[in-house]
Write a protein that holds these residues in place. Structure first.
Motif, PDB file in Angstrom:
ATOM      1  N   GLY B  10       0.722  -1.299  -0.124  1.00 45.08           N
ATOM      2  CA  GLY B  10       0.000  -0.071   0.033  1.00 45.08           C
ATOM      3  C   GLY B  10       0.812   1.182   0.180  1.00 45.08           C
ATOM      4  N   THR B  11       1.997   1.046   0.243  1.00 46.76           N
ATOM      5  CA  THR B  11       2.989   2.368   0.274  1.00 46.76           C
ATOM      6  C   THR B  11       2.985   2.975  -1.111  1.00 46.76           C
ATOM      7  OG1 THR B  11       4.371   1.334   1.804  1.00 46.76           O
ATOM      8  CG2 THR B  11       5.170   3.142   0.637  1.00 46.76           C
ATOM      9  N   LYS B  12       2.857   4.394  -1.165  1.00 45.53           N
ATOM     10  CA  LYS B  12       2.735   4.997  -2.601  1.00 45.53           C
ATOM     11  C   LYS B  12       3.991   5.889  -2.569  1.00 45.53           C
ATOM     12  CE  LYS B  12      -2.282   5.120  -2.902  1.00 45.53           C
ATOM     13  NZ  LYS B  12      -3.449   5.936  -3.049  1.00 45.53           N
ATOM     14  N   SER B  13       4.669   5.862  -3.880  1.00 44.39           N
ATOM     15  CA  SER B  13       5.794   7.049  -3.838  1.00 44.39           C
ATOM     16  C   SER B  13       5.638   7.917  -4.950  1.00 44.39           C
ATOM     17  CB  SER B  13       7.032   6.034  -3.884  1.00 44.39           C
ATOM     18  OG  SER B  13       7.228   5.155  -3.131  1.00 44.39           O
ATOM     19  N   SER B  14       6.105   8.922  -5.277  1.00 50.48           N
ATOM     20  CA  SER B  14       5.834   9.846  -6.269  1.00 50.48           C
ATOM     21  C   SER B  14       7.344  10.387  -6.489  1.00 50.48           C
ATOM     22  CB  SER B  14       4.926  11.006  -5.952  1.00 50.48           C
ATOM     23  OG  SER B  14       3.778  10.365  -5.834  1.00 50.48           O
ATOM     24  N   PHE B  15       7.906  10.334  -7.666  1.00 48.07           N
ATOM     25  CA  PHE B  15       9.224  10.985  -7.837  1.00 48.07           C
ATOM     26  C   PHE B  15       9.574  11.017  -9.467  1.00 48.07           C
ATOM     27  CE2 PHE B  15       9.253   6.082  -7.746  1.00 48.07           C
ATOM     28  CZ  PHE B  15       9.881   5.987  -8.906  1.00 48.07           C
ATOM     29  N   GLY B  16      10.496  11.732  -9.632  1.00 48.39           N
ATOM     30  CA  GLY B  16      11.059  11.827 -11.207  1.00 48.39           C
ATOM     31  C   GLY B  16      10.626  13.249 -11.792  1.00 48.39           C
ATOM     32  N   THR B  98       7.552  16.413 -19.875  1.00 44.03           N
ATOM     33  CA  THR B  98       8.580  16.205 -18.617  1.00 44.03           C
ATOM     34  C   THR B  98       7.570  15.077 -18.058  1.00 44.03           C
ATOM     35  OG1 THR B  98       9.004  18.500 -18.446  1.00 44.03           O
ATOM     36  CG2 THR B  98       9.311  16.935 -16.542  1.00 44.03           C
ATOM     37  N   LEU B  99       8.448  13.759 -17.974  1.00 46.15           N
ATOM     38  CA  LEU B  99       7.825  12.845 -17.169  1.00 46.15           C
ATOM     39  C   LEU B  99       7.999  12.556 -15.701  1.00 46.15           C
ATOM     40  CD1 LEU B  99       8.591  10.224 -19.894  1.00 46.15           C
ATOM     41  CD2 LEU B  99       6.709  11.829 -19.700  1.00 46.15           C
ATOM     42  N   ARG B 100       7.015  12.025 -14.938  1.00 47.56           N
ATOM     43  CA  ARG B 100       7.211  11.789 -13.610  1.00 47.56           C
ATOM     44  C   ARG B 100       6.433  10.526 -13.214  1.00 47.56           C
ATOM     45  NH1 ARG B 100       2.676  12.716 -10.563  1.00 47.56           N
ATOM     46  NH2 ARG B 100       0.921  13.824 -11.754  1.00 47.56           N
ATOM     47  N   CYS B 101       6.766   9.930 -12.064  1.00 41.79           N
ATOM     48  CA  CYS B 101       6.353   8.716 -11.800  1.00 41.79           C
ATOM     49  C   CYS B 101       5.532   8.474 -10.367  1.00 41.79           C
ATOM     50  CB  CYS B 101       7.515   7.675 -11.395  1.00 41.79           C
ATOM     51  SG  CYS B 101       8.687   7.277 -12.840  1.00 41.79           S
ATOM     52  N   GLU B 102       4.427   7.510 -10.471  1.00 44.46           N
ATOM     53  CA  GLU B 102       3.855   7.449  -9.256  1.00 44.46           C
ATOM     54  C   GLU B 102       3.667   5.685  -8.970  1.00 44.46           C
ATOM     55  OE1 GLU B 102      -0.017   9.049  -8.687  1.00 44.46           O
ATOM     56  OE2 GLU B 102       0.702  11.227  -9.046  1.00 44.46           O
ATOM     57  N   THR B 103       4.062   5.235  -7.732  1.00 49.62           N
ATOM     58  CA  THR B 103       4.216   3.749  -7.720  1.00 49.62           C
ATOM     59  C   THR B 103       3.417   3.521  -6.289  1.00 49.62           C
ATOM     60  OG1 THR B 103       6.141   3.792  -6.419  1.00 49.62           O
ATOM     61  CG2 THR B 103       6.434   3.632  -8.758  1.00 49.62           C
ATOM     62  N   GLU B 104       2.981   2.339  -6.491  1.00 52.30           N
ATOM     63  CA  GLU B 104       2.303   1.725  -5.468  1.00 52.30           C
ATOM     64  C   GLU B 104       2.578   0.256  -4.960  1.00 52.30           C
ATOM     65  OE1 GLU B 104      -2.055   2.266  -4.931  1.00 52.30           O
ATOM     66  OE2 GLU B 104      -2.181   1.232  -3.096  1.00 52.30           O
ATOM     67  N   VAL B 105       2.920  -0.159  -3.836  1.00 48.03           N
ATOM     68  CA  VAL B 105       3.277  -1.633  -3.469  1.00 48.03           C
ATOM     69  C   VAL B 105       1.817  -2.232  -3.556  1.00 48.03           C
ATOM     70  CG1 VAL B 105       4.155  -3.227  -1.906  1.00 48.03           C
ATOM     71  CG2 VAL B 105       5.455  -1.174  -2.231  1.00 48.03           C
ATOM     72  N   LEU B 106       1.697  -3.274  -4.382  1.00 50.88           N
ATOM     73  CA  LEU B 106       0.630  -4.029  -4.449  1.00 50.88           C
ATOM     74  C   LEU B 106       0.254  -5.333  -3.460  1.00 50.88           C
ATOM     75  CD1 LEU B 106       0.132  -4.048  -8.325  1.00 50.88           C
ATOM     76  CD2 LEU B 106      -1.019  -2.471  -6.799  1.00 50.88           C
ATOM     77  N   ASP B 107       1.573  -6.061  -3.650  1.00 51.98           N
ATOM     78  CA  ASP B 107       1.565  -7.171  -2.615  1.00 51.98           C
ATOM     79  C   ASP B 107       3.157  -7.673  -2.540  1.00 51.98           C
ATOM     80  OD1 ASP B 107       2.024  -8.462  -5.056  1.00 51.98           O
ATOM     81  OD2 ASP B 107      -0.089  -8.705  -5.319  1.00 51.98           O
ATOM     82  N   ARG B 121       5.137  -6.921  -5.859  1.00 56.38           N
ATOM     83  CA  ARG B 121       4.571  -6.345  -7.094  1.00 56.38           C
ATOM     84  C   ARG B 121       4.123  -4.924  -6.807  1.00 56.38           C
ATOM     85  NH1 ARG B 121       0.472  -8.665 -10.223  1.00 56.38           N
ATOM     86  NH2 ARG B 121      -0.913  -8.257  -8.224  1.00 56.38           N
ATOM     87  N   SER B 122       4.702  -4.064  -7.613  1.00 54.24           N
ATOM     88  CA  SER B 122       4.357  -2.532  -7.541  1.00 54.24           C
ATOM     89  C   SER B 122       3.636  -2.069  -8.772  1.00 54.24           C
ATOM     90  CB  SER B 122       5.555  -1.763  -7.347  1.00 54.24           C
ATOM     91  OG  SER B 122       6.264  -2.122  -6.502  1.00 54.24           O
ATOM     92  N   SER B 123       2.725  -1.340  -8.635  1.00 57.30           N
ATOM     93  CA  SER B 123       2.249  -0.549 -10.042  1.00 57.30           C
ATOM     94  C   SER B 123       2.936   0.781 -10.211  1.00 57.30           C
ATOM     95  CB  SER B 123       0.754  -0.145  -9.762  1.00 57.30           C
ATOM     96  OG  SER B 123       0.640   0.810  -8.708  1.00 57.30           O
TER      97      SER B 123
END
Lengths: 153, 153
Positions: B10-16, B98-107, B121-123
């Motif tokens: 469930g941890t989310k990250s934004s970067f880039g 300009t690109l940026r990323c958002e990720t979330e840990v799925l399981d 696994r991460s989205s």
């Protein structure tokens, strides 16, 4: 020119003869994937890879180079690809390797909303010079219908 | 250093913050994906894309560049990735974007055969400067356990 109607499920193709060079492995990784095991033999020796290997995304890019080269001889009314499923990096790719492709058409279907196009799925397996599979995925391709959606043609 | 035990579903990250340059779009495509809509504005204008856009594999490579840059600040006991699922190129990527990323840990799950490691696994969703999603996929990551498989630790 191949159109949606010409795609035959089960068709297999083999193509490609792509050398993996040390300089390109390092150049790609320096720009896009600067992890130690993709940058130098010395740095890679300190990691679980043990030696310099290509970025997995570099292997995908080299695969695309083989696909585009193959399209020159087999022109398609293609409309690009919406995506890829089940991509797996199976074995490290090393400088000095030579890659080749094997594909098979898995299925096809007309677009439900746009009669001028359809889609098909293909399996891709990339092998090295030892006939060991290094990469596999399923690609989705969009392609024009020959009729352009005009049923009377 | 982050280990398998530290991964929280469930941890989310934004970067880039990655600029897409005309020269790099053309250079990547020339080497790996020399289709007209990736090579020049003039050639692209004759196709369904209408203007020069980045190879989808180039977008993946730029995404990896952002991931590796982000790992510098968030070190992991990572063991590489076996693959990617459900990769979709959603919107063309253009020079000047300009690109940026958002990720979330799925399981996450421990390895059944190798107690020294686990997988998660991460989205991943990549956005352009208009907050339009251009690429998404689900990545699988391998990572060491802190215990190294020794239950007594």
């Amino acid at each position: 020119m191949q159109y949606f109607e010409d795609i035959v499920v089960g068709t297999k193709s083999s193509f490609g003869n792509h050398p993996v060079t040390h300089d390109e492995v390092v150049a790609f990784a320096t720009k896009f994937d600067p992890q130690p095991f993709h940058l130098s033999d010395d740095a890679a020796a300190q990691t679980h890879f043990g030696r310099l290997s290509a970025s997995g995304w570099h292997t995908c890019a080299m695969t695309m180079a083989m696909v585009v080269e193959n399209m020159k001889a087999h022109e398609q009314a293609g409309l690009g690809s919406p995506g890829i499923d089940e991509l797996r990096w199976l074995t490290p790719v090393y400088p000095g390797d030579t890659l080749r492709c094997e594909t098979e058409v898995l299925d096809k279907r007309p677009s439900s909303s746009r009669p001028e196009m359809g889609s098909y799925r293909s399996s891709m397996t990339v092998f090295n010079q030892h006939d060991v599979a290094v990469l596999k995925f399923v690609s989705i391709g969009l392609i024009r219908t020959r009729s352009g959606g005009k049923a009377s043609e």
